[in-house]
Design a protein around this motif. Structure first.
Motif, PDB file in Angstrom:
ATOM      1  N   ILE A  26       2.879 -22.530 -61.548  1.00 13.59           N
ATOM      2  CA  ILE A  26       3.899 -21.651 -62.118  1.00 13.59           C
ATOM      3  C   ILE A  26       4.122 -20.484 -61.161  1.00 13.59           C
ATOM      4  O   ILE A  26       3.201 -19.722 -60.851  1.00 13.59           O
ATOM      5  CB  ILE A  26       3.489 -21.143 -63.507  1.00 13.59           C
ATOM      6  CG1 ILE A  26       3.482 -22.304 -64.511  1.00 13.59           C
ATOM      7  CG2 ILE A  26       4.451 -20.047 -63.978  1.00 13.59           C
ATOM      8  CD1 ILE A  26       3.112 -21.900 -65.917  1.00 13.59           C
ATOM      9  N   LYS A  27       5.356 -20.352 -60.723  1.00 19.48           N
ATOM     10  CA  LYS A  27       5.720 -19.291 -59.784  1.00 19.48           C
ATOM     11  C   LYS A  27       6.051 -17.995 -60.522  1.00 19.48           C
ATOM     12  O   LYS A  27       5.684 -16.897 -60.093  1.00 19.48           O
ATOM     13  CB  LYS A  27       6.914 -19.759 -58.948  1.00 19.48           C
ATOM     14  CG  LYS A  27       7.426 -18.772 -57.936  1.00 19.48           C
ATOM     15  CD  LYS A  27       8.613 -19.369 -57.180  1.00 19.48           C
ATOM     16  CE  LYS A  27       9.228 -18.389 -56.213  1.00 19.48           C
ATOM     17  NZ  LYS A  27      10.399 -18.978 -55.500  1.00 19.48           N
ATOM     18  N   GLU A  28       6.764 -18.124 -61.634  1.00 18.53           N
ATOM     19  CA  GLU A  28       7.107 -16.958 -62.448  1.00 18.53           C
ATOM     20  C   GLU A  28       7.420 -17.405 -63.867  1.00 18.53           C
ATOM     21  O   GLU A  28       7.797 -18.553 -64.103  1.00 18.53           O
ATOM     22  CB  GLU A  28       8.306 -16.208 -61.863  1.00 18.53           C
ATOM     23  CG  GLU A  28       9.583 -17.026 -61.774  1.00 18.53           C
ATOM     24  CD  GLU A  28      10.735 -16.248 -61.166  1.00 18.53           C
ATOM     25  OE1 GLU A  28      11.604 -15.814 -61.953  1.00 18.53           O
ATOM     26  OE2 GLU A  28      10.737 -16.078 -59.929  1.00 18.53           O
ATOM     27  N   GLY A  29       7.252 -16.492 -64.825  1.00 15.53           N
ATOM     28  CA  GLY A  29       7.530 -16.789 -66.219  1.00 15.53           C
ATOM     29  C   GLY A  29       6.268 -16.980 -67.034  1.00 15.53           C
ATOM     30  O   GLY A  29       5.173 -17.158 -66.501  1.00 15.53           O
ATOM     31  N   ASP A  30       6.435 -16.947 -68.370  1.00 13.39           N
ATOM     32  CA  ASP A  30       5.303 -17.021 -69.290  1.00 13.39           C
ATOM     33  C   ASP A  30       5.560 -18.125 -70.311  1.00 13.39           C
ATOM     34  O   ASP A  30       6.559 -18.106 -71.037  1.00 13.39           O
ATOM     35  CB  ASP A  30       5.122 -15.677 -69.997  1.00 13.39           C
ATOM     36  CG  ASP A  30       3.894 -15.656 -70.891  1.00 13.39           C
ATOM     37  OD1 ASP A  30       3.087 -16.609 -70.821  1.00 13.39           O
ATOM     38  OD2 ASP A  30       3.752 -14.690 -71.671  1.00 13.39           O
ATOM     39  N   ALA A  31       4.639 -19.104 -70.402  1.00 11.97           N
ATOM     40  CA  ALA A  31       4.795 -20.234 -71.321  1.00 11.97           C
ATOM     41  C   ALA A  31       4.038 -20.018 -72.630  1.00 11.97           C
ATOM     42  O   ALA A  31       4.184 -20.827 -73.559  1.00 11.97           O
ATOM     43  CB  ALA A  31       4.296 -21.515 -70.649  1.00 11.97           C
ATOM     44  N   GLU A  32       3.272 -18.983 -72.759  1.00 11.12           N
ATOM     45  CA  GLU A  32       2.389 -18.779 -73.905  1.00 11.12           C
ATOM     46  C   GLU A  32       3.151 -18.817 -75.232  1.00 11.12           C
ATOM     47  O   GLU A  32       4.068 -18.021 -75.474  1.00 11.12           O
ATOM     48  CB  GLU A  32       1.665 -17.439 -73.771  1.00 11.12           C
ATOM     49  CG  GLU A  32       0.706 -17.134 -74.903  1.00 11.12           C
ATOM     50  CD  GLU A  32      -0.542 -18.005 -74.860  1.00 11.12           C
ATOM     51  OE1 GLU A  32      -1.079 -18.327 -75.938  1.00 11.12           O
ATOM     52  OE2 GLU A  32      -0.974 -18.370 -73.734  1.00 11.12           O
ATOM     53  N   GLY A  33       2.785 -19.776 -76.099  1.00  8.11           N
ATOM     54  CA  GLY A  33       3.349 -19.859 -77.442  1.00  8.11           C
ATOM     55  C   GLY A  33       4.786 -20.337 -77.520  1.00  8.11           C
ATOM     56  O   GLY A  33       5.375 -20.357 -78.604  1.00  8.11           O
ATOM     57  N   ARG A  34       5.344 -20.754 -76.411  1.00 10.70           N
ATOM     58  CA  ARG A  34       6.773 -21.114 -76.378  1.00 10.70           C
ATOM     59  C   ARG A  34       6.978 -22.627 -76.449  1.00 10.70           C
ATOM     60  O   ARG A  34       6.085 -23.403 -76.098  1.00 10.70           O
ATOM     61  CB  ARG A  34       7.429 -20.586 -75.086  1.00 10.70           C
ATOM     62  CG  ARG A  34       7.227 -19.124 -74.810  1.00 10.70           C
ATOM     63  CD  ARG A  34       8.019 -18.266 -75.761  1.00 10.70           C
ATOM     64  NE  ARG A  34       9.455 -18.376 -75.527  1.00 10.70           N
ATOM     65  CZ  ARG A  34      10.387 -17.714 -76.210  1.00 10.70           C
ATOM     66  NH1 ARG A  34      10.020 -16.904 -77.198  1.00 10.70           N
ATOM     67  NH2 ARG A  34      11.668 -17.867 -75.938  1.00 10.70           N
ATOM     68  N   HIS A  35       8.158 -23.024 -76.943  1.00 10.88           N
ATOM     69  CA  HIS A  35       8.608 -24.412 -76.809  1.00 10.88           C
ATOM     70  C   HIS A  35       9.330 -24.486 -75.465  1.00 10.88           C
ATOM     71  O   HIS A  35      10.460 -24.020 -75.323  1.00 10.88           O
ATOM     72  CB  HIS A  35       9.553 -24.813 -77.941  1.00 10.88           C
ATOM     73  CG  HIS A  35      10.025 -26.231 -77.865  1.00 10.88           C
ATOM     74  ND1 HIS A  35      10.832 -26.803 -78.838  1.00 10.88           N
ATOM     75  CD2 HIS A  35       9.824 -27.219 -76.933  1.00 10.88           C
ATOM     76  CE1 HIS A  35      11.093 -28.055 -78.507  1.00 10.88           C
ATOM     77  NE2 HIS A  35      10.511 -28.324 -77.353  1.00 10.88           N
ATOM     78  N   VAL A  36       8.668 -25.061 -74.479  1.00 13.39           N
ATOM     79  CA  VAL A  36       9.179 -25.052 -73.105  1.00 13.39           C
ATOM     80  C   VAL A  36       9.916 -26.364 -72.833  1.00 13.39           C
ATOM     81  O   VAL A  36       9.375 -27.460 -73.060  1.00 13.39           O
ATOM     82  CB  VAL A  36       8.043 -24.876 -72.082  1.00 13.39           C
ATOM     83  CG1 VAL A  36       8.602 -24.844 -70.668  1.00 13.39           C
ATOM     84  CG2 VAL A  36       7.266 -23.596 -72.375  1.00 13.39           C
ATOM     85  N   VAL A  37      11.144 -26.240 -72.344  1.00 12.99           N
ATOM     86  CA  VAL A  37      11.963 -27.408 -72.003  1.00 12.99           C
ATOM     87  C   VAL A  37      12.101 -27.460 -70.484  1.00 12.99           C
ATOM     88  O   VAL A  37      12.692 -26.556 -69.873  1.00 12.99           O
ATOM     89  CB  VAL A  37      13.349 -27.341 -72.673  1.00 12.99           C
ATOM     90  CG1 VAL A  37      14.179 -28.575 -72.294  1.00 12.99           C
ATOM     91  CG2 VAL A  37      13.212 -27.237 -74.183  1.00 12.99           C
ATOM     92  N   ILE A  38      11.558 -28.502 -69.876  1.00 13.85           N
ATOM     93  CA  ILE A  38      11.667 -28.690 -68.422  1.00 13.85           C
ATOM     94  C   ILE A  38      13.031 -29.305 -68.122  1.00 13.85           C
ATOM     95  O   ILE A  38      13.409 -30.327 -68.717  1.00 13.85           O
ATOM     96  CB  ILE A  38      10.553 -29.623 -67.912  1.00 13.85           C
ATOM     97  CG1 ILE A  38       9.181 -29.114 -68.358  1.00 13.85           C
ATOM     98  CG2 ILE A  38      10.604 -29.729 -66.399  1.00 13.85           C
ATOM     99  CD1 ILE A  38       8.057 -30.118 -68.118  1.00 13.85           C
ATOM    100  N   VAL A  39      13.784 -28.704 -67.209  1.00 16.58           N
ATOM    101  CA  VAL A  39      15.146 -29.133 -66.908  1.00 16.58           C
ATOM    102  C   VAL A  39      15.268 -29.517 -65.442  1.00 16.58           C
ATOM    103  O   VAL A  39      14.871 -28.754 -64.553  1.00 16.58           O
ATOM    104  CB  VAL A  39      16.164 -28.018 -67.250  1.00 16.58           C
ATOM    105  CG1 VAL A  39      17.575 -28.420 -66.827  1.00 16.58           C
ATOM    106  CG2 VAL A  39      16.127 -27.714 -68.747  1.00 16.58           C
ATOM    107  N   ASP A  40      15.820 -30.698 -65.189  1.00 21.21           N
ATOM    108  CA  ASP A  40      16.100 -31.139 -63.820  1.00 21.21           C
ATOM    109  C   ASP A  40      17.303 -32.067 -63.852  1.00 21.21           C
ATOM    110  O   ASP A  40      17.757 -32.487 -64.927  1.00 21.21           O
ATOM    111  CB  ASP A  40      14.883 -31.847 -63.228  1.00 21.21           C
ATOM    112  CG  ASP A  40      14.816 -31.719 -61.705  1.00 21.21           C
ATOM    113  OD1 ASP A  40      15.802 -31.255 -61.110  1.00 21.21           O
ATOM    114  OD2 ASP A  40      13.786 -32.090 -61.117  1.00 21.21           O
TER     115      ASP A  40
END
Length: 404
Positions: free
Chosen positions: A300-314
């Motif tokens: 992880i370069k930047e940002g915070d995933a703690e407690g989040r619903h994370v959607v990876i986009v490509d």
């Protein structure tokens, strides 16, 4: 508009009705040629503001029902509906041809708009394996706007489709649009060593030499091309229109019960460059790949995933290795749920089977959702109704693009 009963028709010599199919609200006249008491249908001539005459049937349905003007060559059109649906919604009528692989998507596109008509091609082969092709009703598309929905899923199917793509504009059509949802050689866009062949440039040159139609150069509609600089690979004899599947994703995210807890993760800087402006209203996480000997480690370069619903986009997925590495590192940093979106699900050798559904509330073990579009028809057939996969259709976006 008041309905007219058969009794009224026996005495009326003419009838003024609002003019539809034009921005003008001036009436035109229906001059009755025959009128019969008790008849359900009156034959009449239509005189429009352009002084063009035609023959229609004026069908009196019942008291209180709207009049229908029935063209013998088409289905009835309600005058009430025609008045409300102005010609601006259907700027042009399009004849849509398709490859075998894109039949299902073509049918979904046609279902989106009354302005698009499905046409067919006979896809056969000679005994030696070369294409034996026939465009049905070729004379019937003269003067029409024509589109072809292609799928270059493998080199084996490209030649036969190119043969049709090069033939259609030369059939005296008004315009020709090539819809290629996935530009397949996009990942081979640069040369790192002398002798490397950038096949993205090769395919762009081939498409740039499609013959012009009577209306001018061919239009090309494609979605989320892999590298932004590839738009400059096309020549001046084709007009590329670069669309995106991201609006479909945004609509789906807004419908989720936890839509206020979404963060977007990009697996590398390239994905961030392509999509971050379209998703700027969501908190962002950017990952990057670091080489450790022969391995590439995702961090992880930047940002915070703690407690989040994370959607990876490509833009696309092939083997899925990068997405799975992103999943692991996001889960290790406290993500509550992990989902993924790619516009183009390539999945060679059924690599989609690597992506499991999170059934235990453990994002390290599976995905809550994996969204793809129907740009790759063969993949759609494989993953349909197999969680975590959901298919977001490009049909509406393509139908709108064909009206430009």
């Amino acid at each position: 508009m008041a309905a007219i009963s058969p009794a009224t028709a026996t005495t009326a010599a003419s009838l003024s009705l609002p003019h539809f199919g034009s921005s003008s609200s001036s009436p035109f006249s229906l001059n009755f040629k025959t009128a019969t008491v008790g008849s359900r249908c009156v034959r009449c001539g239509v005189r429009s503001l352009e002084n063009q005459s035609g023959h229609r049937s004026l069908d009196f349905l019942s008291n209180g029902d709207p009049i229908s003007l029935i063209n013998p060559n088409s289905s009835p059109i309600s005058m009430a509906a025609a008045s409300s649906e102005s010609g601006s919604k259907c700027s042009k009528r399009v004849c849509l041809f398709h490859s075998d692989e894109t039949r299902d998507l073509a049918e979904r596109i046609v279902a989106q708009s009354d302005c698009i008509e499905l046409r067919s091609i006979n896809w056969k082969k000679f005994d030696d394996g070369f294409p034996n092709l026939f465009i049905q009703n070729a004379q019937g598309i003269r003067g029409q706007h024509v589109a072809f929905l292609a799928s270059f899923s493998s080199p084996a199917v490209i030649f036969e489709q190119l043969s049709v793509i090069y033939a259609l504009p030369k059939l005296f059509v008004s315009s020709f649009t090539l819809v290629l949802p996935f530009f397949p050689t996009g990942t081979s866009e640069r040369m790192e060593d002398e002798g490397d062949v950038a096949t993205a440039f090769t395919l762009a040159r081939i498409l740039s030499n499609i013959p012009a139609s009577r209306g001018g150069p061919t239009s090309l509609v494609t979605f989320d091309i892999h590298a932004l600089q590839e738009r400059f690979y096309f020549g001046d004899t084709i007009l590329p229109c670069f669309e995106s599947g991201i609006p479909l994703l945004k609509s789906r995210l807004q419908a989720l019960p936890d839509s206020d807890n979404i963060s977007i993760a990009f697996p590398d800087d390239g994905a961030w460059k392509r999509f971050h402006k379209q998703l700027q209203h969501y908190p962002t996480i950017v990952c990057n790949k670091v080489r450790m000997g022969d391995k590439r480690i995702v961090r992880i370069k930047e940002g915070d995933a703690e407690g989040r619903h994370v959607v990876i986009v490509d833009d696309l997925v092939q083997s899925g290795g990068t997405l799975i590495e992103c999943q692991k590192v996001l889960a290790a940093h406290g993500a509550a749920k992990i989902s993924a979106y790619v516009t183009h699900g390539i999945f060679p050798k059924s690599s989609w089977k690597r992506f499991k559904l999170d059934t235990k509330g453990d994002p390290a073990e599976g995905f809550s959702y994996f969204w793809i579009t129907d740009s790759c028809g063969l993949t759609v057939k494989e993953v349909m109704n197999k969680p975590p996969f959901e298919v977001l259709s490009l049909a509406g976006s393509i139908a709108s693009a064909l009206q430009v």
